[in-house]
Design an enzyme around this catalytic site. Structure first.
Site, PDB file in Angstrom:
ATOM      1  N   LEU A  39       0.810  -1.207   0.000  1.00 46.72           N
ATOM      2  CA  LEU A  39       0.000   0.000   0.000  1.00 46.72           C
ATOM      3  C   LEU A  39       0.848   1.264   0.000  1.00 46.72           C
ATOM      4  O   LEU A  39       0.751   2.087  -0.907  1.00 46.72           O
ATOM      5  CB  LEU A  39      -0.949   0.002   1.203  1.00 46.72           C
ATOM      6  CG  LEU A  39      -1.950  -1.151   1.279  1.00 46.72           C
ATOM      7  CD1 LEU A  39      -2.838  -1.009   2.510  1.00 46.72           C
ATOM      8  CD2 LEU A  39      -2.818  -1.203   0.014  1.00 46.72           C
ATOM      9  N   GLY A  94      -2.558  -4.405  -2.858  1.00 43.27           N
ATOM     10  CA  GLY A  94      -2.682  -4.787  -1.460  1.00 43.27           C
ATOM     11  C   GLY A  94      -3.379  -6.122  -1.287  1.00 43.27           C
ATOM     12  O   GLY A  94      -3.065  -6.892  -0.379  1.00 43.27           O
ATOM     13  N   TYR A 103     -10.625  -7.263   6.080  1.00 46.08           N
ATOM     14  CA  TYR A 103      -9.904  -6.018   5.772  1.00 46.08           C
ATOM     15  C   TYR A 103      -9.357  -5.987   4.355  1.00 46.08           C
ATOM     16  O   TYR A 103      -9.267  -6.984   3.665  1.00 46.08           O
ATOM     17  CB  TYR A 103      -8.841  -5.701   6.805  1.00 46.08           C
ATOM     18  CG  TYR A 103      -7.624  -6.568   6.945  1.00 46.08           C
ATOM     19  CD1 TYR A 103      -7.440  -7.751   6.246  1.00 46.08           C
ATOM     20  CD2 TYR A 103      -6.618  -6.169   7.832  1.00 46.08           C
ATOM     21  CE1 TYR A 103      -6.301  -8.509   6.405  1.00 46.08           C
ATOM     22  CE2 TYR A 103      -5.472  -6.924   7.999  1.00 46.08           C
ATOM     23  CZ  TYR A 103      -5.322  -8.095   7.278  1.00 46.08           C
ATOM     24  OH  TYR A 103      -4.179  -8.834   7.448  1.00 46.08           O
ATOM     25  N   GLU A 104      -9.065  -4.739   3.915  1.00 45.96           N
ATOM     26  CA  GLU A 104      -8.648  -4.441   2.536  1.00 45.96           C
ATOM     27  C   GLU A 104      -9.651  -4.989   1.514  1.00 45.96           C
ATOM     28  O   GLU A 104      -9.283  -5.492   0.460  1.00 45.96           O
ATOM     29  CB  GLU A 104      -7.228  -4.941   2.266  1.00 45.96           C
ATOM     30  CG  GLU A 104      -6.200  -4.149   3.053  1.00 45.96           C
ATOM     31  CD  GLU A 104      -4.779  -4.338   2.577  1.00 45.96           C
ATOM     32  OE1 GLU A 104      -4.572  -4.574   1.368  1.00 45.96           O
ATOM     33  OE2 GLU A 104      -3.864  -4.254   3.414  1.00 45.96           O
ATOM     34  N   GLY A 105     -10.918  -4.844   1.866  1.00 45.18           N
ATOM     35  CA  GLY A 105     -12.010  -5.303   1.007  1.00 45.18           C
ATOM     36  C   GLY A 105     -12.534  -6.639   1.470  1.00 45.18           C
ATOM     37  O   GLY A 105     -11.835  -7.646   1.405  1.00 45.18           O
TER      38      GLY A 105
END
Length: 379
Positions: free
Chosen positions: A93, A242, A362-364
């Site tokens: 990221l 990411g 997390y992160e989608g």
């Protein structure tokens, strides 16, 4: 796609495996209990070149490919996802975002110390009312001529306390919607920044997660990444990479639980023979092996596409969704195979199960990945 790893890739994999199995394992249970940040381990990983793996050598990075990154992330995550998530955020990221989209001045000033591991980065996107819906940014960055004035709250921020370089996604012009969002590089020690308490999480407990509050924080105009209004696109493009990191983390969690289950199944006896030779357990192991191999291939394909300069957004979403979901399945079965021992901390698999859950969020979330995949399927 060549399924044979290069000598360099195998060396990187071995270095990560050696450190994880020799050093991280020593205190991972204690840090899971206490929530203590793994400061000395992060320094050692930086010395190994793992915090700036993907950064070009001219910016003091490792100049490694994404396939090597997947291999290293899997090995670290087999033992300690708290360290792995620091690696992922810093590499996928923060470093990637600045190197890909930042100016030369930003790369010299901010990227180099991040790539060397002298500083750690954090990616500030999520908010109390903007998680999966990243367009609903309430944090504002008001243009004041030569600087922005930032106000608002970000939450669930990995590396919020240990990090010193923030990438902050904020709304500059609400009338433009997502086209009015910018990304700013912010020094954590800027006046007006305060942190909430350390989040008491289910898993990955020794990574530091906090809310971050901004109260009239001045950010120089030269710290904006890209043109005015580029912030939302920046966030979405950066998250594509990411997802490869988090998919690899999920893969490692599943692999770690699987390896422990195989070892246990060879040692534990019931009804006169090792439990691995009872079909009920043997078939569980077979199913776990197939799912892990599928997840590994999805991770490596996404990494290979990225290294080849080909579109990889859908592939990374597939890898992240599948690897996260099978990590939850495999770790649950690992606990089952261990029986009562699987329910206690000494055997690690209960911790791995707790850590697997976060990879679906997390992160989608897994649901967001399915939206990304289905849009590509229907396009």
């Amino acid at each position: 796609m060549n399924f044979e790893f290069s000598e360099e890739q195998l060396m990187i994999q071995q270095a990560a495996r050696d450190y994880a199995q020799r050093e991280l394992i020593k205190d991972v249970l204690e840090r899971d209990a206490s929530g203590e940040f793994p400061t000395h381990h992060i320094k050692n990983l930086a010395d190994l070149g793992f915090l700036g793996m993907l950064v070009d050598t001219k910016y003091d990075g490792g100049g490694m490919d994404t396939v090597s990154y997947v291999l290293a992330m899997e090995e670290i995550s087999k033992v300690d996802s708290s360290c792995a998530v620091v690696m992922s955020v810093n590499n996928s990221l923060v470093c990637y975002g600045i190197e890909k989209y930042g100016s030369e001045e930003q790369k010299e000033k901010f990227l180099k110390p991040l790539a060397r591991g002298e500083k750690i980065g954090a990616f500030l996107l999520s908010e109390p009312e903007a998680g999966s819906d990243a367009t609903s940014q309430r944090t504002t960055a008001i243009d004041k001529g030569d600087h922005y004035l930032v106000n608002g709250t970000k939450n669930w921020i990995t590396n919020a306390n240990s990090g010193s370089t923030y990438l902050v996604i904020a709304q500059t012009d609400a009338a433009k919607g997502h086209k009015g969002i910018n990304c700013l590089i912010v020094d954590k020690n800027s006046p007006g920044i305060t942190l909430g308490p350390h989040e008491d999480k289910m898993g990955m407990r020794s990574s530091d997660t906090h809310s971050v509050m901004f109260n009239d924080v001045k950010v120089p105009k030269e710290n904006r990444i890209g043109e005015d209004g580029f912030g939302f696109k920046f966030a979405m493009k950066t998250l594509e990479g990411g997802r490869i990191g988090i998919a690899s983390q999920a893969l490692g969690i599943a692999s770690g639980a699987f390896e422990r289950s195989v070892q246990y199944a060879k040692e534990r006896k019931a009804f006169g023979k090792e439990i691995g030779y009872h079909q009920a357990v043997a078939f569980k192991l077979a199913d776990m092996a197939v799912k892990i191999e599928n997840a590994r291939n999805l991770c490596l394909k996404a990494a290979w596409l990225k290294d080849q300069g080909k579109p990889y957004g859908t592939a990374s979403a597939m890898a992240k969704q599948y690897a996260a979901d099978i990590a939850m399945e495999v770790t649950t079965e690992a606990v089952q195979i261990h029986g009562g021992y699987g329910y206690v901390k000494e055997y690690h698999v209960e911790r791995l199960m707790r850590e697997a859950k976060l990879t679906q969020i997390y992160e989608g979330t897994s649901e967001i990945q399915k939206i990304v995949i289905s849009r590509d399927v229907l396009s």
